[in-house]
Design an enzyme around this catalytic site. Sequence first.
Site, mmCIF file in Angstrom:
data_model
loop_
_atom_site.group_PDB
_atom_site.id
_atom_site.type_symbol
_atom_site.label_atom_id
_atom_site.label_comp_id
_atom_site.label_asym_id
_atom_site.label_seq_id
_atom_site.Cartn_x
_atom_site.Cartn_y
_atom_site.Cartn_z
ATOM 1 N N CYS A 1 0.983 -1.406 -0.083
ATOM 2 C CA CYS A 1 0.053 -0.053 0.180
ATOM 3 C C CYS A 1 0.872 1.371 -0.041
ATOM 4 C CB CYS A 1 -0.827 -0.014 1.236
ATOM 5 S SG CYS A 1 -2.115 1.233 1.242
ATOM 6 N N CYS A 2 2.035 1.235 0.660
ATOM 7 C CA CYS A 2 2.923 2.536 0.949
ATOM 8 C C CYS A 2 3.614 2.511 -0.449
ATOM 9 C CB CYS A 2 3.875 2.516 2.078
ATOM 10 S SG CYS A 2 3.024 2.749 3.697
ATOM 11 N N CYS B 1 -1.060 8.330 7.380
ATOM 12 C CA CYS B 1 -2.577 8.117 6.943
ATOM 13 C C CYS B 1 -3.501 7.794 8.117
ATOM 14 C CB CYS B 1 -2.470 6.866 5.870
ATOM 15 S SG CYS B 1 -1.426 7.454 4.513
ATOM 16 N N CYS C 1 -3.866 4.183 9.465
ATOM 17 C CA CYS C 1 -2.501 3.761 10.038
ATOM 18 C C CYS C 1 -1.865 4.734 11.068
ATOM 19 C CB CYS C 1 -1.178 3.351 8.930
ATOM 20 S SG CYS C 1 -2.116 2.484 7.568
ATOM 21 N N CYS D 1 7.745 4.338 6.162
ATOM 22 C CA CYS D 1 6.420 4.402 5.022
ATOM 23 C C CYS D 1 6.566 3.325 4.141
ATOM 24 C CB CYS D 1 6.397 5.684 4.385
ATOM 25 S SG CYS D 1 7.663 6.046 3.327
HETATM 26 S S1 SF4 Z 1 0.453 4.410 5.844
HETATM 27 FE FE1 SF4 Z 1 -1.171 3.132 5.522
HETATM 28 S S2 SF4 Z 1 -2.923 3.900 4.164
HETATM 29 FE FE2 SF4 Z 1 -0.915 5.130 3.992
HETATM 30 S S3 SF4 Z 1 -0.009 4.330 2.353
HETATM 31 FE FE3 SF4 Z 1 0.992 3.452 4.063
HETATM 32 S S4 SF4 Z 1 -0.163 1.332 4.537
HETATM 33 FE FE4 SF4 Z 1 -1.445 2.634 3.034
#
Ligand code: SF4
Length: 246
Positions: free
Chosen positions: A124-125, A205, A208, A231
Amino acid sequence: MAALKSEYRLALEAGAQALDAALSGLDAKGVLTRAADIYSGELCAVSSFGAESAVILHMISETAPDTPVLFLDTHKLFEETLAYRDALVARLGLTDVRTLAPEPGHLEADDPEGDLHRRNPDMCCHIRKTLPLIRALAPFKVWISGRKRHHGGTRAELPKVEIQDGKLKLNPLFDWSPERIEAYYDKHDLPRHPLVARGYPSIGCLPCTAPVDAGDDPRAGRWAGQDKTECGIHFTEDGTLVRGAE
Ligand code: SF4
């Protein structure tokens, strides 16, 4: 090919040493002024517009307000962060803030339901932060970060100049303490991110980031309960995968 990569690495290391020497003895504002002179047109900053971001952004506004500032909108941020970004940009007179976003194709392919942060936060990051950032950094040789040693973890040994993703990275506040940060906010009457007063000393985010108790590690609320502390994923110029930093 390997030899070429090795030469590139050597050139980067030589560049980091030269920049470190050129900035020797300067305070944070002096570092920013000198770096803007040396790398005119090749220097940018990356900011999360988070809990401590106003300090480095204020210094940039006083030294070179047209410095490109890259801001990652992952589409998972707190609404308060977006509002704070707009208010701070207006207050400081920053003239080139660039909002980065994930590629729609990556979201459709890897995160169609928007729940990848639960299934695979590194990925996701990677698609929401690392890839857009690497793309946006392409025209620049040096980027400024507001990270500090007092954040602990992988940042405890943070140098003033480092190498990341084939670029030089400048950390003018690397040795600043929390008390010094607070004093700077007070001296310049800088606005705080609204979530700081609600127990968020480090803000990423929404899914998280959790509030922390007073006195806890300020980053304890980031990916709480997971072994993830930064991240995402970065690649060195020889293709080695490393944990990165925000
Ligand atoms: S901090 Fe969480 S929501 Fe944001 S990009 Fe990374 S995993 Fe995704």
